[in-house]
Motif scaffolding. Structure first.
Motif, PDB file in Angstrom:
ATOM      1  N   LYS A 241       2.303   1.816  -3.446  1.00 46.11           N
ATOM      2  CA  LYS A 241       1.263   2.301  -4.359  1.00 46.11           C
ATOM      3  C   LYS A 241       0.990   3.784  -4.103  1.00 46.11           C
ATOM      4  O   LYS A 241       0.883   4.578  -5.042  1.00 46.11           O
ATOM      5  CB  LYS A 241      -0.015   1.492  -4.166  1.00 46.11           C
ATOM      6  CG  LYS A 241      -1.115   1.900  -5.112  1.00 46.11           C
ATOM      7  CD  LYS A 241      -2.374   1.097  -4.868  1.00 46.11           C
ATOM      8  CE  LYS A 241      -3.463   1.626  -5.779  1.00 46.11           C
ATOM      9  NZ  LYS A 241      -4.768   1.512  -5.223  1.00 46.11           N
ATOM     10  N   ASP A 242       0.880   4.155  -2.835  1.00 41.49           N
ATOM     11  CA  ASP A 242       0.673   5.565  -2.492  1.00 41.49           C
ATOM     12  C   ASP A 242       1.855   6.418  -2.956  1.00 41.49           C
ATOM     13  O   ASP A 242       1.671   7.527  -3.451  1.00 41.49           O
ATOM     14  CB  ASP A 242       0.466   5.728  -0.988  1.00 41.49           C
ATOM     15  CG  ASP A 242      -0.840   5.127  -0.509  1.00 41.49           C
ATOM     16  OD1 ASP A 242      -1.713   4.824  -1.355  1.00 41.49           O
ATOM     17  OD2 ASP A 242      -0.980   4.940   0.723  1.00 41.49           O
ATOM     18  N   TYR A 243       3.060   5.896  -2.787  1.00 38.61           N
ATOM     19  CA  TYR A 243       4.251   6.629  -3.206  1.00 38.61           C
ATOM     20  C   TYR A 243       4.221   6.891  -4.712  1.00 38.61           C
ATOM     21  O   TYR A 243       4.490   8.004  -5.162  1.00 38.61           O
ATOM     22  CB  TYR A 243       5.514   5.837  -2.827  1.00 38.61           C
ATOM     23  CG  TYR A 243       6.765   6.380  -3.454  1.00 38.61           C
ATOM     24  CD1 TYR A 243       7.344   7.552  -2.988  1.00 38.61           C
ATOM     25  CD2 TYR A 243       7.363   5.723  -4.530  1.00 38.61           C
ATOM     26  CE1 TYR A 243       8.495   8.057  -3.573  1.00 38.61           C
ATOM     27  CE2 TYR A 243       8.508   6.219  -5.122  1.00 38.61           C
ATOM     28  CZ  TYR A 243       9.071   7.387  -4.634  1.00 38.61           C
ATOM     29  OH  TYR A 243      10.195   7.888  -5.216  1.00 38.61           O
TER      30      TYR A 243
ATOM     31  N   ARG B 278       0.832  -1.205   0.000  1.00 34.68           N
ATOM     32  CA  ARG B 278       0.000   0.000   0.000  1.00 34.68           C
ATOM     33  C   ARG B 278       0.865   1.253   0.000  1.00 34.68           C
ATOM     34  O   ARG B 278       0.580   2.234  -0.686  1.00 34.68           O
ATOM     35  CB  ARG B 278      -0.905  -0.006   1.242  1.00 34.68           C
ATOM     36  CG  ARG B 278      -2.339   0.181   0.926  1.00 34.68           C
ATOM     37  CD  ARG B 278      -3.259   0.239   2.142  1.00 34.68           C
ATOM     38  NE  ARG B 278      -2.689   0.123   3.461  1.00 34.68           N
ATOM     39  CZ  ARG B 278      -2.727  -0.981   4.213  1.00 34.68           C
ATOM     40  NH1 ARG B 278      -3.282  -2.082   3.748  1.00 34.68           N
ATOM     41  NH2 ARG B 278      -2.204  -0.984   5.416  1.00 34.68           N
TER      42      ARG B 278
ATOM     43  N   THR C 273       1.590   7.004  -6.670  1.00 36.84           N
ATOM     44  CA  THR C 273       0.503   7.938  -6.956  1.00 36.84           C
ATOM     45  C   THR C 273       0.925   9.370  -6.641  1.00 36.84           C
ATOM     46  O   THR C 273       0.695  10.289  -7.430  1.00 36.84           O
ATOM     47  CB  THR C 273      -0.742   7.574  -6.135  1.00 36.84           C
ATOM     48  OG1 THR C 273      -1.108   6.228  -6.423  1.00 36.84           O
ATOM     49  CG2 THR C 273      -1.892   8.492  -6.438  1.00 36.84           C
TER      50      THR C 273
END
Length: 104
Positions: A32-34, A29, A36
């Motif tokens: 993925k956030d990084y 997660r 984005t």
């Protein structure tokens, strides 16, 4: 093996697996956030600079107005700088002098 040992090993495996699985999910997660955020950073950076320029422009205009107002106040108005005006000529005062009349 005894059933108690097998049950204990199963519980220990489940606890370790749950911890490792949660850590893996958290890491996935995070990546993925990084990704984005990394793709949205140029747009956010541009927006931040636009907002900063707008704020600096407003501060500059306000500072110029304040400096102008202070200079105007320091200069004073025209009446104070004109100096003394023409001196008024004294007007003669008429005084009534009593006239002494004999016999009265």
């Amino acid at each position: 093996m005894e059933p108690a040992v097998i049950a204990a090993l199963l519980v220990v495996g489940l606890v370790i697996g749950a911890g490792v699985g949660a850590a893996y999910a958290r890491a996935k997660r995070g990546w993925k956030d990084y990704r984005t955020i990394r793709t949205s950073v140029p747009g956010a950076r541009r927006t931040a600079w636009v907002a900063t320029r707008a704020a600096i422009t407003k501060i500059g205009v306000i500072a110029l107005l304040l400096v102008g107002a202070a200079a105007y106040a320091a200069a004073g108005n025209d009446h104070e700088r004109a100096g003394p005006g023409p001196t008024p000529t004294p007007t003669p005062t008429v005084t009534h002098t009593p006239v002494h009349r004999p016999g009265r």
